[in-house]
Scaffold this active site. Structure first.
Site, PDB file in Angstrom:
ATOM      1  CE1 TYR A  43       6.612  -0.029   4.023  1.00 27.22           C
ATOM      2  CE2 TYR A  43       8.399  -0.767   5.445  1.00 27.22           C
ATOM      3  CZ  TYR A  43       7.956  -0.005   4.384  1.00 27.22           C
ATOM      4  OH  TYR A  43       8.833   0.770   3.691  1.00 27.22           O
ATOM      5  CE  LYS A  98     -15.258  21.600  -1.362  1.00 26.48           C
ATOM      6  NZ  LYS A  98     -14.813  22.357  -2.531  1.00 26.48           N
TER       7      LYS A  98
END
Length: 444
Positions: A43, A98
């Site tokens: 970060y 999915k």
């Protein structure tokens, strides 16, 4: 007190989705994170450097982020499985499922996105706006005819591959099955007389891909709930009108079936009778794909025509037309070649690779997952099984090659054989125990 089989299945499915934690997917870090130095790279301040590189060259997003391995699974829940218009929130378990299939079969990280919107233009705007986050878009369970407009508006305009799996995933597997059925029945695709019952998104996409495979438009008769789609009808949308027949002697489905070589059903149960099958040409091909109950049962079909090849969408019959044989590997190849679209060349390459794999000897470890089934190329085995780990290594390279040859790939892969072999190194589905767990959990 004993409970019914249906109640037991319902409770098993609900428990599967609820325990040990709700849902089927989670995010997992791919970089070290155990020290302050790690976090400063992940970060602030380290993250600024890849941001600046991408600002200078947007394609570097594939170099410094997970975009190249990420697909968005997007639905508004208007045409879910056999459940119909159940809404965006209720569609989420299907879209999560999915995502699971993308991961276990092709190593692709999928994010499910349910959109509470039915206006096609607004859906297009939403998907375009979020497309920079992903390497591909998988549209799912959006009703016709809106799905046509949405896909057509997005394909080629997002800079990444977009595919509506209910249309083109189904079409790819139907094409693969038709290749092998024609081979076994000694028929040529260009001479095939085909009857299509159903004129929704999947039926039209399947027929269009069969045309790309060599089927003649003049040999197709398509029917919807009102009968034969003919030039005389004035109630046709553009997608149906493209398949209007000029033969004035054909009025009903029964008329259309006379002397037909093949039947493709994506409609409703029990619309085909044994008499209709007996009127077909020798060695017919019948793909009865209505779910959960096909247009004619396997028992009735074989009783009427022992010489036919029969396929359904059901997992409890031989020759299941199952989209999982295609979409994970089509997107794997599209992502790895940095394809801008998924075109017919890529879908046909996938279909051909799937068909060819079914003709090869099946490895013992795959046979063990399907005890009691004869996995040998023939009338009851025209497609590979979903847990055949060779699918990834065969289909994805074929898709990459087609993307490069057709000019839609921006990344060139020189050694496709090495690429295919390497794919098997990081996909969970190659682990037998995971495969058995998923199979026993009735995911497919």
């Amino acid at each position: 007190m004993s409970i019914s089989k249906e109640d037991a299945a319902r409770e098993a499915a609900l428990r599967y989705h609820r325990v040990p934690r709700p849902g089927k997917m989670e995010s997992v870090p791919t970089k070290p994170f155990s020290s302050p130095e790690d976090l400063s790279l992940a970060y602030s301040p380290g993250v600024a450097y890849p941001c600046l590189e991408i600002a200078k060259n947007p394609d570097d997003t594939y170099l410094y982020t997970n975009r190249g391995n990420t697909v968005a699974v997007i639905s508004n829940g208007t045409a879910v499985l056999g459940l119909g218009n159940i809404g965006a929130a209720a569609a989420k378990p299907v879209m999560e499922g999915k995502g699971l299939l993308f991961k276990i079969f092709a190593g692709i990280d999928a994010t499910d996105i349910e959109i509470n919107e039915t206006d096609p233009k607004k859906i297009v705007e939403i998907v375009r706006a979020i497309s920079p986050s992903f390497g591909g878009i998988n549209l799912e369970d959006i009703k016709a005819p809106e799905c046509f407009e949405i896909e057509q508006s997005l394909v080629g305009t997002c800079g990444i591959p977009v595919m509506h799996d209910d249309q083109h995933g189904t079409a790819t597997i139907v094409a693969a099955a038709m290749i092998n059925a024609c081979y076994l029945q000694e028929k040529e695709i260009e001479d095939l007389r085909l009857v299509v019952n159903g004129a929704g998104a999947a039926a039209i996409a399947c027929t269009n891909l069969l045309l790309a495979l060599g089927l003649r438009r003049s040999n197709v008769v398509m029917c919807d709930s009102k009968g034969v789609i003919s030039e005389a009808r004035k109630d046709l949308n553009p997608q149906k009108a493209a398949f209007a027949t000029y033969d004035t002697s054909i009025h009903t489905l029964a008329d259309a079936m006379k002397d037909a070589d093949a039947f493709l059903g994506l409609s409703v149960a029990d619309v085909i009778t044994p008499e209709m099958l007996r009127s077909m040409a020798e060695r017919p091909i019948v793909f009865a794909l209505a779910n959960p109950n096909p247009e004619i049962s396997r028992e009735a079909a074989l009783g009427a025509r022992p010489d036919l090849i029969y396929a359904t969408g059901r997992s409890d019959y031989p020759n299941q037309i199952n989209n999982v044989l295609g979409f994970p590997y089509i997107f794997r190849g599209a992502l790895d070649s940095h394809a801008s679209v998924i075109n017919d060349h890529m879908k046909l390459a996938a279909a051909t690779a799937i068909a060819e794999l079914a003709r090869e000897a099946v490895p013992d470890d795959v046979k063990e997952l399907y005890p009691g089934e004869k996995l040998e190329f023939g009338r009851e085995y025209i497609l590979p099984k979903p847990f055949d780990h060779r699918l990834l290594q065969k289909v994805a390279p074929a898709v990459v090659k087609a993307a490069m040859v057709s000019g839609v790939a921006s990344r060139h892969i020189d050694d496709l054989e090495a690429y295919g072999l390497n794919l098997g190194n990081y996909v969970n589905c190659t682990d037998r125990h995971i495969a058995e767990f998923i199979a026993n959990s009735c995911i497919l």
